[in-house]
Design a protein around this motif. Structure first.
Motif, PDB file in Angstrom:
ATOM      1  N   THR A  20      24.355  32.046  26.316  1.00 19.81           N
ATOM      2  CA  THR A  20      25.284  30.918  26.402  1.00 19.81           C
ATOM      3  C   THR A  20      25.211  30.229  27.757  1.00 19.81           C
ATOM      4  O   THR A  20      24.840  30.828  28.772  1.00 19.81           O
ATOM      5  CB  THR A  20      26.734  31.361  26.168  1.00 19.81           C
ATOM      6  OG1 THR A  20      27.163  32.191  27.259  1.00 19.81           O
ATOM      7  CG2 THR A  20      26.878  32.114  24.862  1.00 19.81           C
ATOM      8  N   ILE A  21      25.594  28.949  27.731  1.00 19.38           N
ATOM      9  CA  ILE A  21      25.844  28.172  28.946  1.00 19.38           C
ATOM     10  C   ILE A  21      27.336  27.875  28.965  1.00 19.38           C
ATOM     11  O   ILE A  21      27.884  27.376  27.979  1.00 19.38           O
ATOM     12  CB  ILE A  21      25.042  26.864  28.946  1.00 19.38           C
ATOM     13  CG1 ILE A  21      23.542  27.152  28.951  1.00 19.38           C
ATOM     14  CG2 ILE A  21      25.420  25.991  30.147  1.00 19.38           C
ATOM     15  CD1 ILE A  21      22.677  25.927  28.733  1.00 19.38           C
ATOM     16  N   LYS A  22      27.993  28.185  30.063  1.00 17.09           N
ATOM     17  CA  LYS A  22      29.427  27.935  30.172  1.00 17.09           C
ATOM     18  C   LYS A  22      29.685  26.859  31.218  1.00 17.09           C
ATOM     19  O   LYS A  22      29.005  26.801  32.249  1.00 17.09           O
ATOM     20  CB  LYS A  22      30.190  29.217  30.504  1.00 17.09           C
ATOM     21  CG  LYS A  22      30.163  30.228  29.360  1.00 17.09           C
ATOM     22  CD  LYS A  22      31.117  31.386  29.579  1.00 17.09           C
ATOM     23  CE  LYS A  22      31.072  32.363  28.408  1.00 17.09           C
ATOM     24  NZ  LYS A  22      31.559  31.770  27.143  1.00 17.09           N
ATOM     25  N   VAL A  23      30.683  26.038  30.936  1.00 18.89           N
ATOM     26  CA  VAL A  23      31.041  24.916  31.799  1.00 18.89           C
ATOM     27  C   VAL A  23      32.463  25.125  32.293  1.00 18.89           C
ATOM     28  O   VAL A  23      33.368  25.415  31.504  1.00 18.89           O
ATOM     29  CB  VAL A  23      30.933  23.582  31.034  1.00 18.89           C
ATOM     30  CG1 VAL A  23      31.248  22.414  31.958  1.00 18.89           C
ATOM     31  CG2 VAL A  23      29.541  23.421  30.415  1.00 18.89           C
ATOM     32  N   TRP A  24      32.649  24.967  33.613  1.00 20.00           N
ATOM     33  CA  TRP A  24      33.946  25.170  34.255  1.00 20.00           C
ATOM     34  C   TRP A  24      34.287  23.939  35.085  1.00 20.00           C
ATOM     35  O   TRP A  24      33.412  23.236  35.566  1.00 20.00           O
ATOM     36  CB  TRP A  24      33.921  26.398  35.172  1.00 20.00           C
ATOM     37  CG  TRP A  24      33.147  27.566  34.648  1.00 20.00           C
ATOM     38  CD1 TRP A  24      31.786  27.691  34.590  1.00 20.00           C
ATOM     39  CD2 TRP A  24      33.672  28.776  34.093  1.00 20.00           C
ATOM     40  NE1 TRP A  24      31.435  28.892  34.051  1.00 20.00           N
ATOM     41  CE2 TRP A  24      32.569  29.595  33.730  1.00 20.00           C
ATOM     42  CE3 TRP A  24      34.971  29.265  33.885  1.00 20.00           C
ATOM     43  CZ2 TRP A  24      32.718  30.861  33.169  1.00 20.00           C
ATOM     44  CZ3 TRP A  24      35.118  30.526  33.324  1.00 20.00           C
ATOM     45  CH2 TRP A  24      34.012  31.305  32.967  1.00 20.00           C
ATOM     46  N   SER A  25      35.551  23.686  35.272  1.00 21.21           N
ATOM     47  CA  SER A  25      35.991  22.592  36.133  1.00 21.21           C
ATOM     48  C   SER A  25      35.787  22.976  37.593  1.00 21.21           C
ATOM     49  O   SER A  25      36.220  24.049  38.022  1.00 21.21           O
ATOM     50  CB  SER A  25      37.464  22.271  35.877  1.00 21.21           C
ATOM     51  OG  SER A  25      37.970  21.422  36.890  1.00 21.21           O
ATOM     52  N   THR A  26      35.151  22.125  38.359  1.00 22.62           N
ATOM     53  CA  THR A  26      34.913  22.424  39.777  1.00 22.62           C
ATOM     54  C   THR A  26      36.224  22.442  40.558  1.00 22.62           C
ATOM     55  O   THR A  26      36.431  23.290  41.438  1.00 22.62           O
ATOM     56  CB  THR A  26      33.958  21.383  40.388  1.00 22.62           C
ATOM     57  OG1 THR A  26      32.734  21.399  39.672  1.00 22.62           O
ATOM     58  CG2 THR A  26      33.678  21.692  41.850  1.00 22.62           C
ATOM     59  N   SER A  27      37.114  21.531  40.262  1.00 21.42           N
ATOM     60  CA  SER A  27      38.353  21.416  41.048  1.00 21.42           C
ATOM     61  C   SER A  27      39.356  22.525  40.719  1.00 21.42           C
ATOM     62  O   SER A  27      39.990  23.064  41.618  1.00 21.42           O
ATOM     63  CB  SER A  27      38.998  20.053  40.808  1.00 21.42           C
ATOM     64  OG  SER A  27      39.260  19.856  39.427  1.00 21.42           O
ATOM     65  N   VAL A  50      35.915  25.078  30.522  1.00 18.96           N
ATOM     66  CA  VAL A  50      35.895  23.816  29.771  1.00 18.96           C
ATOM     67  C   VAL A  50      35.277  23.998  28.391  1.00 18.96           C
ATOM     68  O   VAL A  50      35.883  23.691  27.378  1.00 18.96           O
ATOM     69  CB  VAL A  50      35.145  22.722  30.555  1.00 18.96           C
ATOM     70  CG1 VAL A  50      35.057  21.430  29.752  1.00 18.96           C
ATOM     71  CG2 VAL A  50      35.822  22.466  31.904  1.00 18.96           C
ATOM     72  N   ARG A  51      34.019  24.475  28.336  1.00 21.94           N
ATOM     73  CA  ARG A  51      33.355  24.635  27.037  1.00 21.94           C
ATOM     74  C   ARG A  51      32.145  25.543  27.164  1.00 21.94           C
ATOM     75  O   ARG A  51      31.681  25.843  28.266  1.00 21.94           O
ATOM     76  CB  ARG A  51      32.925  23.287  26.463  1.00 21.94           C
ATOM     77  CG  ARG A  51      31.855  22.563  27.224  1.00 21.94           C
ATOM     78  CD  ARG A  51      31.454  21.252  26.536  1.00 21.94           C
ATOM     79  NE  ARG A  51      32.605  20.383  26.346  1.00 21.94           N
ATOM     80  CZ  ARG A  51      33.019  19.494  27.257  1.00 21.94           C
ATOM     81  NH1 ARG A  51      32.360  19.383  28.403  1.00 21.94           N
ATOM     82  NH2 ARG A  51      34.067  18.749  27.038  1.00 21.94           N
ATOM     83  N   THR A  52      31.623  25.946  26.007  1.00 22.21           N
ATOM     84  CA  THR A  52      30.407  26.753  25.923  1.00 22.21           C
ATOM     85  C   THR A  52      29.339  25.977  25.163  1.00 22.21           C
ATOM     86  O   THR A  52      29.628  25.343  24.144  1.00 22.21           O
ATOM     87  CB  THR A  52      30.671  28.084  25.201  1.00 22.21           C
ATOM     88  OG1 THR A  52      31.636  28.841  25.929  1.00 22.21           O
ATOM     89  CG2 THR A  52      29.392  28.910  25.082  1.00 22.21           C
TER      90      THR A  52
END
Length: 527
Positions: A369-376, A381-383
């Motif tokens: 998987t690739i996971k996305v997170w909010s930098t701030s 956020v999503r996978t």
């Protein structure tokens, strides 16, 4: 007819001796006759019969016309035009066109406004600027004295990295971005320079497409265990992290080893540097911060429980990831003041790579998987799902994520919607490293091959899969661990203990076969 205009019309009638019927006839559309010609009828206008008093009447009308205000004159002419036929309208239009045209480029300097004329022409591209020089001598003078070819080249250097790189490498940057002095060549120099730059660019692009390159090879000759796991370079140096626990700094021109940094007790798996510091991650679970010029250790971060597999830092923020399945987000106030902000968890296997910008942190793992997170906020956020096996590498920039996996494929993703845009197939083993710019993707794999892909074609769903891989480069004898590239070169490292520099700019074509070139080999022997 308005009263005032009626008065003026009557005045013309009375003073010229015309009766009302004659005025109506003169202001009505002219009658036409059909002229019989051999190949069919043609409509023509009947000529006005010559009358002895026409010239006198005309001059008298013009005299009265001259006495009216501009508004009245316009209104009167409009009335006349409205009574004319289409043929007459066309004739008047042809008469007015040249009167309405204005050569503002010539007119502005005459009013002392040369700078405005120069500014207008400075927005032209090269083809239009060439055409403008041929208009007249005055336009050519404005272009020459305004140094508009110099300004065009400067604009390209500011906005295009390929132009900027060429200006630095070919030494003509010293003639740019300077005011008019004795050191600045005339406009003719820049006029002749422009086509030479275009020719250089076309040659470089052809070298990329055809795989023509000049190859330089650094033999690292590690004493214990072989392999160069990571690297980064600039115009002056290459910094590499090796399996033998060391960091070696190489001169980019001579390819000699300038310095060896030691301190890690495990292989150096990842690194990044800027003008002040080098930050490295190791299989000894630590992150170390080194001073670039002296090689002194400024800081050691002990947080992860297992090997630090990848790291990125920028603008006071650093993100590290580990075999322990976690991601650590750090605040970097200074090289010696680095504090842990947040630990991100969610992956179910080793986190192999991270990347980030002001909006998102992106991570990829052996859990496919690739996971996305909010930098701030560091909130999830999503996978992104799609790879069939673990993901070994990725890069994220401007909404696009490109990832490489042990399923031997490369995938392109839209980070905002999570959609997979394209799957690239061609590598025969795990895709270990990947980079892209606005033109191409370059990937390296455990099959020892480096592949160059057409990014724009890959983003076009209509492009056939067979057209996407531009070139395959085969020189490494072991797994390709890491690579970087720019407009002119690829620099790669491998399990074969070498660093290769693939130069697409300085290519000698004397008797060389396409895609291969004699290599220079530099060997470093540890003492």
């Amino acid at each position: 007819m308005e009263p005032e205009m009626e008065d003026k019309t009557l005045e013309l009638m009375n003073t010229s001796g015309m009766d009302s019927q004659n005025l109506v006839d003169d202001l009505s559309p002219k009658k036409t006759t059909v002229l019989k010609l051999s190949n069919g009828p043609v409509v023509g206008s009947r000529k006005r019969p010559s009358e002895g008093n026409y010239e006198k009447e005309k001059e008298h009308c013009i005299g009265l016309f001259d006495q009216w205000s501009e508004a009245d004159q316009v209104e009167f002419v409009e009335r006349l035009i409205s009574r004319m036929c289409h043929y007459q309208h066309g004739h008047i239009n042809s008469y007015l066109k040249p009167m309405l045209q204005r050569d503002f480029i010539t007119a502005l300097p005459a009013q002392g406004l040369d700078h405005i004329a120069e500014n207008i022409l400075s927005f032209l591209d090269a083809r239009s600027l060439c055409a403008a020089e041929l208009v007249c001598k005055e336009w050519q003078r404005v272009i020459s004295e305004g140094m508009l070819w110099k300004k065009l080249i400067e604009r390209m250097v500011r906005t295009d990295p390929l132009w900027k790189g060429l200006s630095e490498r070919h030494q003509w940057e010293k003639y740019l971005f300077k005011n008019r002095t004795s050191e600045v060549p005339p406009n003719s120099y820049y006029h002749s320079l422009y086509p030479k730059i275009i020719q250089d660019i076309e040659t470089i692009e052809a070298n990329w497409r055809c795989g023509r390159h000049n190859l330089q090879r650094i033999q690292c000759r590690s004493e214990n265990s072989k392999g160069v796991y990571c690297l980064q370079y600039d115009d002056d140096k290459i910094i590499s992290g090796l399996r033998d626990n060391s960091i070696k700094i190489w001169d980019k021109q001579s390819l000699e080893c300038l310095k060896i940094l030691t301190g890690h007790t495990g292989s150096v798996l990842c690194l990044q540097y800027d003008e002040r510091v080098i930050v490295t991650g190791s299989s000894d679970s630590t992150v170390r911060v080194w001073e670039v010029t002296t090689g002194e250790v400024l800081n050691t971060l002990i947080h992860h429980n297992e090997a630090v597999l990848h790291l990125r830092f920028a603008n006071g923020l650093m993100v590290t990831c580990s075999k322990d399945r976690s991601i650590a987000v750090w605040d970097m106030a200074s090289p010696t003041d680095i504090s842990l902000r947040r630990v991100l968890v969610g992956h179910r296997a080793a986190v192999n790579v991270v990347d980030f910008d002001d909006k998102y942190i992106v991570s990829a793992s052996g859990d496919r998987t690739i996971k996305v997170w909010s930098t701030s906020t560091c909130e999830f956020v999503r996978t992104l799902n799609g790879h069939k096996r673990g993901i070994a590498c990725l890069q994220y920039r401007d909404r696009l994520v490109v990832s490489g996996s042990s399923d031997n494929t490369i995938r392109l993703w839209d980070i905002e919607c999570g959609a997979c845009l394209r799957v690239l197939e061609g590598h025969e083993e795990l895709v270990r490293c990947i980079r892209f710019d606005n033109k191409r993707i370059v990937s390296g794999a455990y099959d020892g091959k480096i592949k160059v892909w057409d990014l724009q074609a890959a983003l076009d769903p209509r492009a056939p899969a067979s057209t996407l891989c531009l070139r395959t480069l085969v020189e490494h004898s072991g797994r390709v661990f890491r690579l970087q590239f720019d407009e002119f070169q690829i620099i790669s490292s491998s399990h074969d203990d070498t660093i290769l520099i693939w130069d697409f700019l300085n290519v000698s074509t004397n008797g060389q076969s396409e895609g291969r070139s004699p290599s220079r080999t530099y060997t470093y022997i540890s003492r």
